[in-house]
Design a protein around this motif. Structure first.
Motif, PDB file in Angstrom:
ATOM      1  N   LYS A 168       8.149   6.402   1.664  1.00  0.00           N
ATOM      2  CA  LYS A 168       7.242   5.608   0.830  1.00  0.00           C
ATOM      3  C   LYS A 168       7.792   5.466  -0.589  1.00  0.00           C
ATOM      4  O   LYS A 168       7.636   4.416  -1.222  1.00  0.00           O
TER       5      LYS A 168
ATOM      6  N   THR B  88       0.866  -1.188   0.000  1.00  0.00           N
ATOM      7  CA  THR B  88       0.000   0.000   0.000  1.00  0.00           C
ATOM      8  C   THR B  88       0.895   1.229   0.000  1.00  0.00           C
ATOM      9  O   THR B  88       1.298   1.724   1.046  1.00  0.00           O
ATOM     10  N   SER B  89       1.230   1.654  -1.216  1.00  0.00           N
ATOM     11  CA  SER B  89       1.983   2.878  -1.397  1.00  0.00           C
ATOM     12  C   SER B  89       1.013   4.054  -1.223  1.00  0.00           C
ATOM     13  O   SER B  89      -0.060   3.894  -0.626  1.00  0.00           O
ATOM     14  N   THR B  90       1.360   5.192  -1.736  1.00  0.00           N
ATOM     15  CA  THR B  90       0.539   6.386  -1.486  1.00  0.00           C
ATOM     16  C   THR B  90       0.716   7.397  -2.607  1.00  0.00           C
ATOM     17  O   THR B  90       1.760   7.409  -3.289  1.00  0.00           O
TER      18      THR B  90
ATOM     19  N   HIS C 281     -11.901   2.997  10.324  1.00  0.00           N
ATOM     20  CA  HIS C 281     -10.707   3.842  10.234  1.00  0.00           C
ATOM     21  C   HIS C 281     -10.553   4.704  11.485  1.00  0.00           C
ATOM     22  O   HIS C 281     -11.508   5.362  11.912  1.00  0.00           O
TER      23      HIS C 281
ATOM     24  N   HIS D 262      -4.622  12.490  10.208  1.00  0.00           N
ATOM     25  CA  HIS D 262      -4.728  11.271   9.404  1.00  0.00           C
ATOM     26  C   HIS D 262      -6.154  10.733   9.457  1.00  0.00           C
ATOM     27  O   HIS D 262      -6.774  10.743  10.503  1.00  0.00           O
TER      28      HIS D 262
ATOM     29  N   PHE E   8       7.834  11.334   5.367  1.00  0.00           N
ATOM     30  CA  PHE E   8       6.964  10.172   5.207  1.00  0.00           C
ATOM     31  C   PHE E   8       6.882   9.791   3.720  1.00  0.00           C
ATOM     32  O   PHE E   8       7.071   8.632   3.343  1.00  0.00           O
TER      33      PHE E   8
ATOM     34  N   GLY F 203      -2.255   4.869  -3.096  1.00  0.00           N
ATOM     35  CA  GLY F 203      -3.592   5.210  -2.630  1.00  0.00           C
ATOM     36  C   GLY F 203      -3.850   6.700  -2.509  1.00  0.00           C
ATOM     37  O   GLY F 203      -2.978   7.478  -2.135  1.00  0.00           O
ATOM     38  N   GLY F 204      -5.088   7.077  -2.817  1.00  0.00           N
ATOM     39  CA  GLY F 204      -5.616   8.375  -2.411  1.00  0.00           C
ATOM     40  C   GLY F 204      -6.025   8.219  -0.952  1.00  0.00           C
ATOM     41  O   GLY F 204      -5.312   7.598  -0.167  1.00  0.00           O
ATOM     42  N   CYS F 205      -7.189   8.733  -0.563  1.00  0.00           N
ATOM     43  CA  CYS F 205      -7.634   8.525   0.820  1.00  0.00           C
ATOM     44  C   CYS F 205      -8.318   7.166   0.922  1.00  0.00           C
ATOM     45  O   CYS F 205      -9.320   6.913   0.261  1.00  0.00           O
ATOM     46  N   LEU F 206      -7.755   6.301   1.750  1.00  0.00           N
ATOM     47  CA  LEU F 206      -8.307   4.963   1.993  1.00  0.00           C
ATOM     48  C   LEU F 206      -9.051   5.031   3.319  1.00  0.00           C
ATOM     49  O   LEU F 206      -8.478   5.465   4.322  1.00  0.00           O
TER      50      LEU F 206
HETATM   51  N1  LIG Z   1      -5.545   5.955   4.886  1.00  0.00           N
HETATM   52  C1  LIG Z   1      -5.077   6.577   3.828  1.00  0.00           C
HETATM   53  O1  LIG Z   1      -5.649   7.566   3.387  1.00  0.00           O
HETATM   54  C2  LIG Z   1      -3.881   6.054   3.101  1.00  0.00           C
HETATM   55  C3  LIG Z   1      -3.537   6.620   1.872  1.00  0.00           C
HETATM   56  C4  LIG Z   1      -2.459   6.107   1.162  1.00  0.00           C
HETATM   57  C5  LIG Z   1      -1.741   5.077   1.675  1.00  0.00           C
HETATM   58  N2  LIG Z   1      -2.063   4.545   2.876  1.00  0.00           N
HETATM   59  C6  LIG Z   1      -1.271   3.430   3.376  1.00  0.00           C
HETATM   60  O2  LIG Z   1      -2.112   2.360   3.706  1.00  0.00           O
HETATM   61  C7  LIG Z   1      -1.576   1.651   4.822  1.00  0.00           C
HETATM   62  C8  LIG Z   1      -2.621   1.535   5.898  1.00  0.00           C
HETATM   63  O3  LIG Z   1      -3.006   2.841   6.282  1.00  0.00           O
HETATM   64  P1  LIG Z   1      -4.278   3.104   7.216  1.00  0.00           P
HETATM   65  O4  LIG Z   1      -4.745   4.469   6.953  1.00  0.00           O
HETATM   66  O5  LIG Z   1      -5.247   1.981   7.085  1.00  0.00           O
HETATM   67  O6  LIG Z   1      -3.578   3.108   8.620  1.00  0.00           O
HETATM   68  P2  LIG Z   1      -4.112   2.628  10.005  1.00  0.00           P
HETATM   69  O7  LIG Z   1      -3.237   3.280  11.005  1.00  0.00           O
HETATM   70  O8  LIG Z   1      -5.584   2.776  10.112  1.00  0.00           O
HETATM   71  O9  LIG Z   1      -3.814   1.059   9.973  1.00  0.00           O
HETATM   72  C9  LIG Z   1      -2.502   0.576  10.048  1.00  0.00           C
HETATM   73  C10 LIG Z   1      -2.584  -0.888  10.421  1.00  0.00           C
HETATM   74  O10 LIG Z   1      -1.250  -1.389  10.512  1.00  0.00           O
HETATM   75  C11 LIG Z   1      -1.125  -2.102  11.719  1.00  0.00           C
HETATM   76  N3  LIG Z   1       0.265  -1.998  12.129  1.00  0.00           N
HETATM   77  C12 LIG Z   1       0.920  -0.895  12.501  1.00  0.00           C
HETATM   78  N4  LIG Z   1       2.180  -1.192  12.839  1.00  0.00           N
HETATM   79  C13 LIG Z   1       2.316  -2.522  12.672  1.00  0.00           C
HETATM   80  C14 LIG Z   1       3.371  -3.436  12.857  1.00  0.00           C
HETATM   81  N5  LIG Z   1       4.563  -3.044  13.287  1.00  0.00           N
HETATM   82  N6  LIG Z   1       3.162  -4.726  12.550  1.00  0.00           N
HETATM   83  C15 LIG Z   1       1.970  -5.147  12.098  1.00  0.00           C
HETATM   84  N7  LIG Z   1       0.929  -4.332  11.910  1.00  0.00           N
HETATM   85  C16 LIG Z   1       1.102  -3.050  12.207  1.00  0.00           C
HETATM   86  C17 LIG Z   1      -2.071  -1.429  12.668  1.00  0.00           C
HETATM   87  O11 LIG Z   1      -2.432  -2.277  13.722  1.00  0.00           O
HETATM   88  C18 LIG Z   1      -3.250  -1.125  11.762  1.00  0.00           C
HETATM   89  O12 LIG Z   1      -4.126  -2.228  11.642  1.00  0.00           O
HETATM   90  C19 LIG Z   1      -0.320   2.421   5.250  1.00  0.00           C
HETATM   91  O13 LIG Z   1       0.785   1.798   4.669  1.00  0.00           O
HETATM   92  C20 LIG Z   1      -0.531   3.791   4.651  1.00  0.00           C
HETATM   93  O14 LIG Z   1       0.666   4.467   4.385  1.00  0.00           O
HETATM   94  C21 LIG Z   1      -3.130   5.000   3.601  1.00  0.00           C
END
Ligand SMILES: NC(=O)c1ccc[n+]([C@@H]2O[C@H](COP(=O)([O-])OP(=O)(O)OC[C@H]3O[C@@H](n4cnc5c(N)ncnc54)[C@H](O)[C@@H]3O)[C@@H](O)[C@H]2O)c1
Length: 242
Positions: free
Chosen positions: A78, A25-27, A109, A115, A74, A101-104
């Motif tokens: 990435k 899951t890049s960004t 959440h 964030h 950050f 990803g855009g906003c996931l």
């Molecule tokens: N939410 C967004 O808008 C968005 C956008 C682009 C990319 N991303 C990427 O998607 C991924 C998930 O993001 P999210 O928003 O769901 O974050 P989040 O913080 O809601 O979820 C992160 C998850 O990773 C787990 N985690 C954290 N550290 C860990 C570890 N050391 N070992 C195992 N699990 C671990 C957490 O328990 C959690 O379930 C990330 O890599 C983030 O960079 C998110």
């Protein structure tokens, strides 16, 4: 941390299960602040990109450069991970993919001020907490994808994986909003008024307008489609925090 952790996982995968599809899951932050150089037009409630621009109708595709732009630390970490994932695909022939990803988001959440913007926005609306909008007149645009649709995209890839792929993945033109539009929708769905204020300074490097063009993924995986739109996403988030 993103770079080292991802390298460790890539290496473990190469050594012990090289046939396993590797999904990262890049960004969209890998594009740094390059999207802010687009010729955006200010509309009443949002910044927009006209249909005459190559990214105007469908959003930003994977042709945008990730180089020579401000990423944030950050974003830079990435980029490092994203390029490593691609390299393990190209160099070792592994099945690797970067979903930029855009906003996931989704009902589970964990939204905080910096964030998970829709989840935090709805939480503040429901709970009556103050909310701060940072810069761009509140007209900054994001596309938003439900975790169900994202995981479905992962599953499609998993079933017929390709090597060293890169896909922009988000709500695209199908599901996106400006901050002002998102506030309106949260208020409408919750029936409550958000207590929000405006801070002149935007966050450093924050995108003014981001809409993902997901057509490359759709062309490789025609079995994938959206189940959720913006209203349904916010409806579920509302149920989760009401
Ligand atoms: N939410 C967004 O808008 C968005 C956008 C682009 C990319 N991303 C990427 O998607 C991924 C998930 O993001 P999210 O928003 O769901 O974050 P989040 O913080 O809601 O979820 C992160 C998850 O990773 C787990 N985690 C954290 N550290 C860990 C570890 N050391 N070992 C195992 N699990 C671990 C957490 O328990 C959690 O379930 C990330 O890599 C983030 O960079 C998110």
């Amino acid at each position: 941390m993103n770079a080292l952790g991802t390298l460790n996982l890539l290496e473990a995968c190469r050594l012990f299960c090289p046939e396993t599809p590797f999904i990262f899951t890049s960004t969209n932050k890998v594009y740094g602040d390059s999207p802010n150089r687009l010729p955006l037009v200010e509309e009443e409630k949002r910044w927009e990109l006209g249909p005459e621009h190559p990214y105007g109708v469908h959003g930003i595709d994977e042709s945008m450069s990730i180089d020579q732009t401000k990423h944030s630390l950050f974003g830079a970490s990435k980029v490092a991970a994203d390029v490593l994932v691609q390299e393990y695909g190209r160099y070792f022939g592994m099945k690797t993919v970067c979903f930029r990803g855009g906003c996931l988001t989704g009902p589970a959440h964990a939204g905080t001020e910096l964030h998970g913007f829709l989840a935090y926005l709805m939480k503040c609306t429901v709970q009556g907490n103050p909310y701060r909008v940072f810069g761009y007149g509140g007209k900054q645009v994001r596309d938003n994808i439900h975790s169900h649709d994202l995981v479905e995209a992962f599953f499609q890839y998993f079933q017929t994986p390709r090597s060293a792929e890169v896909y922009n993945m988000g709500g695209s033109r199908h599901s996106n909003c400006s901050m002002l539009e998102a506030i309106e929708l949260c208020q409408e769905i919750s029936g409550k008024k958000l207590n929000w204020s405006y801070v002149e300074d935007n966050r450093i490097g924050d995108h003014i307008w981001w809409i993902s063009d997901v057509r490359k993924f759709q062309s490789h995986y025609p079995g994938w489609s959206y189940r959720y739109g913006l209203r349904e996403i916010l409806g579920e988030i509302h149920q989760a925090c009401a």
